[in-house]
Design an enzyme around this catalytic site. Structure first.
Site, PDB file in Angstrom:
ATOM      1  CE1 TYR A   1      -3.289   2.813   0.419  1.00  0.00           C
ATOM      2  CE2 TYR A   1      -3.229   2.529   2.792  1.00  0.00           C
ATOM      3  CZ  TYR A   1      -3.700   3.192   1.668  1.00  0.00           C
ATOM      4  OH  TYR A   1      -4.595   4.220   1.815  1.00  0.00           O
ATOM      5  CB  CYS A   2       1.068   4.273   0.167  1.00  0.00           C
ATOM      6  SG  CYS A   2       1.738   5.930   0.026  1.00  0.00           S
ATOM      7  CG  LEU A   3       7.392   3.999   0.655  1.00  0.00           C
ATOM      8  CD1 LEU A   3       8.182   4.095  -0.633  1.00  0.00           C
ATOM      9  CD2 LEU A   3       7.963   4.982   1.659  1.00  0.00           C
TER      10      LEU A   3
ATOM     11  N   GLY B   1       3.801  -0.354  -1.669  1.00  0.00           N
ATOM     12  CA  GLY B   1       3.619  -0.917  -3.005  1.00  0.00           C
ATOM     13  C   GLY B   1       4.848  -0.712  -3.875  1.00  0.00           C
TER      14      GLY B   1
ATOM     15  CG  LEU C   1      -4.416  -0.654  -2.069  1.00  0.00           C
ATOM     16  CD1 LEU C   1      -5.487  -1.066  -3.051  1.00  0.00           C
ATOM     17  CD2 LEU C   1      -4.677  -1.350  -0.729  1.00  0.00           C
TER      18      LEU C   1
END
Lengths: 343, 96
Positions: free
Chosen positions: A129-131, A133, A153
């Site tokens: 998720y975010c970084l 990812g 994500l």
């Protein structure tokens, strides 16, 4: 209106209970921990590969397990899936020397191998998720052997997007060396104020929104839980930040195929496992152009991009997500697991 | 408060907020703002780094370990822990 205000006042000073799903720490190194959630539905058929959730380095892991009813973790456990998550912990002064390779290769690599040992296939389904990812993408490109599938994500991939953060980081007067040399770890307060500067009126709008719905207790529970998470940030390890900004944000090495992890090239085209990129149309932190750059570049035969309405956080933890995104993700994993089992 | 008044006020607020946010976004993307603010942040950081360096120098001259020395030692211990874990993993895989 008076009732609404009184309802709000009742909550002053009460800390919302967040991240409540029971979990065991199965591994710990330096500040980071690998948590394994206790199964809530052991009778249900499990996946052959466990799911490993990788949150951003600068946020707490419990956004994916915000509170009962608003928890992706809880949802997956109810389906009988094995779920593990990395809690990156809080870096202290000595962690200024932690490099990108330490985080993305050593720590994430160890977490992947440990998590893989809880499944039959010896691999994991990764969700970043975010970084988180970005980290999982780079890791999968370099060390694919333990990765059954990957979900990115809202993960930044192409850093030369049209977002405000990209503009700031590419400002020739922005001197990342000066910040890391001055601070060591980049303080969360500096990053949070940068995020707030992106829309300074947001807090006022939130206050009006909450006053408007102050009669709705479930809404207030969710709102305060999310606010607790949003204000519970962690600092970024200095050396890791230096490389993240220089080589990814400023030089955009990942999409150019020039980025290296522990000396090995991290080429997106080398990713062969099933890949899913989830992007959000109103994401102002990771514009969907940036997150959407993954799918066209990976070498996988099985790859998809879901471009969904919503913002960076709300679209992942909202009631709408629990009815749309979460069941779709669970089904996506189930299908990939079945295909892998058949092979 | 009359709910209609509240609804009207909200409408007005959200219109103002959208326009203001758009204006602020243009402003914070402008090189006229980014240049001086970036330079100011860098200058402040350089002063902070220099001050830390001087403090460490003074501390070091007294024969005492500096904050940076302690940080390096702790980091090395963490690296050692990581390497021991690597070795444990290798032994486990050899035993399988």
């Amino acid at each position: 209106m008076v009732k609404r205000v009184l309802n709000l006042f009742k909550r002053v000073g009460k800390k919302p209970a967040v991240g409540l799903t029971p979990a065991d720490v199965v591994y710990r190194e330096n500040k980071w921990r690998l948590l394994r959630y206790r199964p809530s539905n052991p009778m249900h058929p499990r996946l052959d590969s466990p799911i490993l959730l990788v949150p951003s380095l600068i946020n707490r892991h419990y956004v994916l397990d915000l509170m009962p009813g608003k928890s992706l973790v809880e949802y997956l456990l109810a389906l009988g899936y094995e779920v593990l998550i990395i809690d990156w912990g809080t870096p202290t002064a000595e962690d200024r020397f932690l490099t990108f390779d330490d985080v993305c290769d050593k720590a994430l690599g160890r977490a992947v191998r440990k998590a893989a040992s809880y499944g039959k296939s010896g691999k994991v389904h990764l969700l970043g998720y975010c970084l988180g990812g970005t980290l999982t993408t780079i890791y999968t490109a370099v060390r694919p052997q333990y990765v059954a599938s990957m979900v990115a994500l809202a993960a930044p991939i192409d850093f030369h997007d049209d977002g405000v953060l990209a503009v700031w980081m590419q400002n020739p007067k922005f001197n990342v060396d000066a910040i890391v040399n001055g601070y060591g770890n980049v303080p969360w307060q500096l990053m949070q104020s940068a995020f707030q500067m992106m829309r300074p009126t947001l807090n006022l709008s939130k206050a009006i929104g909450v006053l408007d719905k102050a009669w709705d207790d479930p809404f207030l529970d969710g709102f305060f839980a999310l606010e607790t998470w949003g204000n519970d940030n962690v600092s970024f390890p200095g050396e890791c930040f230096r490389r993240y900004i220089k080589e990814l944000y400023q030089q955009n090495q990942l999409v150019k195929g020039e980025f290296r992890l522990s000396g090995r090239p991290a080429r997106l085209a080398d990713i062969q496992c099933p890949v899913l990129a989830v992007t959000f149309q109103h994401d102002n932190i990771v514009p969907h152009v940036s997150a959407g750059a993954l799918v066209p570049r990976v070498g996988s035969a099985d790859k998809q991009q879901w471009d969904l309405p919503g913002g960076h956080v709300g679209a992942v933890v909202s009631r709408k997500a629990s009815e749309g995104l979460w069941p779709a993700l669970a089904e996506w994993w189930r299908q990939r697991d079945e295909v892998a089992r058949a092979q | 408060m009359n709910l209609n008044v509240w609804e009207q006020w909200k409408k007005g607020y959200y219109t103002w907020e959208a326009a203001t946010a758009q204006l602020i976004e243009q402003w914070i993307r402008s090189p006229l703002v980014l240049g001086p603010s970036g330079a100011m942040l860098s200058a402040m950081m350089k002063v902070k780094a220099k001050r830390n360096e001087k403090l460490a120098e003074t501390w070091g001259n007294l024969g005492l370990p500096t904050k940076r020395d302690q940080e390096r030692s702790l980091h090395l211990l963490n690296q050692l822990h990581s390497r021991i874990s690597d070795l444990e993993e290798r032994i486990e895989s050899l035993q399988k």
